[in-house]
Design an enzyme around this catalytic site. Structure first.
Site, PDB file in Angstrom:
ATOM      1  N   ASP A   9      29.473  39.856  47.577  1.00  0.00           N
ATOM      2  CA  ASP A   9      28.605  40.260  46.813  1.00  0.00           C
ATOM      3  C   ASP A   9      28.084  38.994  46.467  1.00  0.00           C
ATOM      4  O   ASP A   9      28.140  38.938  45.054  1.00  0.00           O
ATOM      5  CB  ASP A   9      28.914  41.438  45.597  1.00  0.00           C
ATOM      6  CG  ASP A   9      30.145  40.674  44.733  1.00  0.00           C
ATOM      7  OD1 ASP A   9      30.808  39.872  45.282  1.00  0.00           O
ATOM      8  OD2 ASP A   9      30.162  41.167  43.821  1.00  0.00           O
ATOM      9  N   ASP A  13      30.457  32.670  43.589  1.00  0.00           N
ATOM     10  CA  ASP A  13      31.841  32.068  44.050  1.00  0.00           C
ATOM     11  C   ASP A  13      31.946  32.689  45.483  1.00  0.00           C
ATOM     12  O   ASP A  13      32.367  32.139  46.499  1.00  0.00           O
ATOM     13  CB  ASP A  13      32.906  32.406  43.369  1.00  0.00           C
ATOM     14  CG  ASP A  13      33.033  34.036  42.726  1.00  0.00           C
ATOM     15  OD1 ASP A  13      31.927  34.512  42.537  1.00  0.00           O
ATOM     16  OD2 ASP A  13      34.115  34.261  42.580  1.00  0.00           O
ATOM     17  N   ASP A  14      31.087  33.836  45.900  1.00  0.00           N
ATOM     18  CA  ASP A  14      31.220  34.311  47.162  1.00  0.00           C
ATOM     19  C   ASP A  14      30.444  33.362  47.948  1.00  0.00           C
ATOM     20  O   ASP A  14      30.997  33.061  49.247  1.00  0.00           O
ATOM     21  CB  ASP A  14      30.170  35.431  47.284  1.00  0.00           C
ATOM     22  CG  ASP A  14      30.726  36.582  46.162  1.00  0.00           C
ATOM     23  OD1 ASP A  14      30.617  36.481  44.977  1.00  0.00           O
ATOM     24  OD2 ASP A  14      31.435  37.546  46.671  1.00  0.00           O
ATOM     25  N   ASN A 157      38.917  40.206  33.258  1.00  0.00           N
ATOM     26  CA  ASN A 157      37.750  39.245  32.704  1.00  0.00           C
ATOM     27  C   ASN A 157      36.446  40.184  32.460  1.00  0.00           C
ATOM     28  O   ASN A 157      35.507  39.902  31.703  1.00  0.00           O
ATOM     29  CB  ASN A 157      37.496  38.326  33.747  1.00  0.00           C
ATOM     30  CG  ASN A 157      37.059  39.104  35.075  1.00  0.00           C
ATOM     31  OD1 ASN A 157      37.098  40.219  35.225  1.00  0.00           O
ATOM     32  ND2 ASN A 157      36.559  38.197  35.968  1.00  0.00           N
ATOM     33  N   GLU A 163      39.902  43.622  35.848  1.00  0.00           N
ATOM     34  CA  GLU A 163      39.036  42.194  36.756  1.00  0.00           C
ATOM     35  C   GLU A 163      37.643  43.020  37.218  1.00  0.00           C
ATOM     36  O   GLU A 163      37.876  44.197  37.570  1.00  0.00           O
ATOM     37  CB  GLU A 163      39.790  41.829  37.605  1.00  0.00           C
ATOM     38  CG  GLU A 163      39.281  40.662  38.666  1.00  0.00           C
ATOM     39  CD  GLU A 163      38.467  41.076  39.520  1.00  0.00           C
ATOM     40  OE1 GLU A 163      37.361  40.424  39.847  1.00  0.00           O
ATOM     41  OE2 GLU A 163      38.604  42.314  40.188  1.00  0.00           O
ATOM     42  N   ASN A 165      35.960  42.976  39.908  1.00  0.00           N
ATOM     43  CA  ASN A 165      35.872  43.833  41.307  1.00  0.00           C
ATOM     44  C   ASN A 165      36.574  45.095  41.389  1.00  0.00           C
ATOM     45  O   ASN A 165      36.053  45.904  42.027  1.00  0.00           O
ATOM     46  CB  ASN A 165      36.480  43.009  42.652  1.00  0.00           C
ATOM     47  CG  ASN A 165      35.386  41.810  42.818  1.00  0.00           C
ATOM     48  OD1 ASN A 165      34.301  41.815  42.680  1.00  0.00           O
ATOM     49  ND2 ASN A 165      36.171  40.586  43.338  1.00  0.00           N
ATOM     50  N   HIS A 233      36.635  32.066  42.096  1.00  0.00           N
ATOM     51  CA  HIS A 233      37.519  33.007  42.332  1.00  0.00           C
ATOM     52  C   HIS A 233      37.568  33.348  43.661  1.00  0.00           C
ATOM     53  O   HIS A 233      38.792  33.294  44.574  1.00  0.00           O
ATOM     54  CB  HIS A 233      37.405  34.071  41.678  1.00  0.00           C
ATOM     55  CG  HIS A 233      37.099  34.036  40.124  1.00  0.00           C
ATOM     56  ND1 HIS A 233      37.918  34.169  39.255  1.00  0.00           N
ATOM     57  CD2 HIS A 233      35.980  34.241  39.470  1.00  0.00           C
ATOM     58  CE1 HIS A 233      37.641  33.759  38.246  1.00  0.00           C
ATOM     59  NE2 HIS A 233      36.416  33.971  38.257  1.00  0.00           N
ATOM     60  N   ASP A 234      36.348  33.891  44.559  1.00  0.00           N
ATOM     61  CA  ASP A 234      36.384  34.159  45.934  1.00  0.00           C
ATOM     62  C   ASP A 234      37.032  33.238  46.795  1.00  0.00           C
ATOM     63  O   ASP A 234      37.619  33.579  47.982  1.00  0.00           O
ATOM     64  CB  ASP A 234      35.296  34.686  46.130  1.00  0.00           C
ATOM     65  CG  ASP A 234      34.718  36.037  45.432  1.00  0.00           C
ATOM     66  OD1 ASP A 234      35.564  36.406  44.884  1.00  0.00           O
ATOM     67  OD2 ASP A 234      33.714  36.374  45.363  1.00  0.00           O
TER      68      ASP A 234
END
Ligand code: BDR
Ligand code: CA
Length: 307
Positions: A9, A13-14, A157, A163, A165, A233-234
């Protein structure tokens, strides 16, 4: 080559995770599917299309999927990723468009065509993956593995317990964790230990045109200082696929909370597996210096290609 299908998405970070995958000599991206998450589906898809051309991903198909969660009101994280989803970066308007069909069918067809070869890397809400596994339960056997960025075992978060997702679509996550495969979960607890410090950012500043994407993305994502900064993250999930030795992973039984008033989307992680079959391999630590070396080297390769 290790083939990966990235469900995402984008999302700052993606975008960095896709860049990492593209710059890794051992990975081949066989497809990108998009899901509504950080921003609306039409934006995550537009960003994926723009990234494909900006990063020169070639003819990697991009297939949009679900706009929102299976059962819940849609949530987003535009406050974190910017209204477009890609910080304040404006990429050139893409020329080519999406592939026909729905992401869930693309996931099924792609895994069916190459059983045991493709790792599914899911770094957004798990709606597309849940739909795919419900439509075709055999994907759990066909996937080489499923690696997700999502969940946590100490904190959230989006809420204190959850989290983003997982919180965005807890029912989908529950389906995915209950599908019979072993989900490799790269949780918030781990991603939050690998921060873009000013030293890391400095290493991203001389990458030619690529710096125009990655540097503003990192800056927008969080305040960068000598000792702290945002987590990307990702990219950690992709890094695990490239080099699993970067992380310690521990078998666990993970249940997704779907009922709790304060805890919806919590990944209740039991490391005391006993005689149960663990449905997850949960990352509990990451070698931070090696992670950044991997990221910066991969970005360097992409940067060199783009000029
Ligand atoms: C996850 O949530 C999203 O905002 C990010 O893209 C990442 O996938 C981190 O909690
Ligand atoms: Ca994401």
């Amino acid at each position: 080559m290790h083939k990966v299908l990235i469900d995402c998405d984008p999302g700052i970070d993606d975008a960095l995770a896709i860049t990492l995958a593209h710059g890794s000599p051992s990975l081949e991206i066989v497809g990108i599917t998009t899901v509504g998450g950080n921003v609306d589906l039409h934006l995550t898809t537009a960003n994926a299309l723009a990234l494909r051309e900006f990063l020169d991903l070639g003819d990697v198909p991009i297939t949009p999927g679900s706009a929102g969660a299976l059962l819940r009101e849609r949530i987003h994280a535009a406050r974190v990723h910017g209204a477009s989803g890609l910080a304040d970066v404006i990429l050139p308007e893409p020329v080519r468009t999406v592939a026909d069909g729905h992401a869930a069918d693309f996931i099924i067809d792609t895994l069916r065509a190459a059983p045991g070869e493709i790792t599914l890397v899911a770094v957004g809400p798990l709606t597309n993956v849940a739909l795919a596994v419900r439509r075709e339960p055999r994907i759990v056997e066909w996937a080489r593995s499923l690696v997700i960025m999502g969940g946590s075992y100490t904190r959230g978060n989006t809420t204190p317990a959850a989290e983003f997702n997982i919180h965005a679509d807890p029912e989908a996550a529950a389906i995915v964790f209950g599908a019979g495969w072993q989900v490799t979960m790269v949780p918030l607890d781990v991603t939050l230990t690998a921060l873009v410090t000013s030293e890391v950012l400095r290493r991203m500043e001389n990458l030619g045109r690529l710096s125009d994407l990655v540097v503003p993305c990192c800056r927008y994502y969080g305040v960068v200082t000598a000792v702290g900064g945002p987590a990307i993250h990702d990219a950690c999930a992709v890094a695990y696929v490239i080099d699993p030795s970067l992380m310690t992973v521990v078998p666990a039984v993970v249940e997704v909370e779907t009922l709790g008033r304060h805890t919806a989307g919590m990944t209740v992680t039991d490391f005391n597996v006993g005689d149960r079959t663990p449905n997850a391999l949960v990352a509990t630590s990451i070698d931070v210096p090696r992670f950044w070396d991997l990221v910066v080297e991969a970005f360097g390769r992409v940067g060199e290609r783009l000029g």
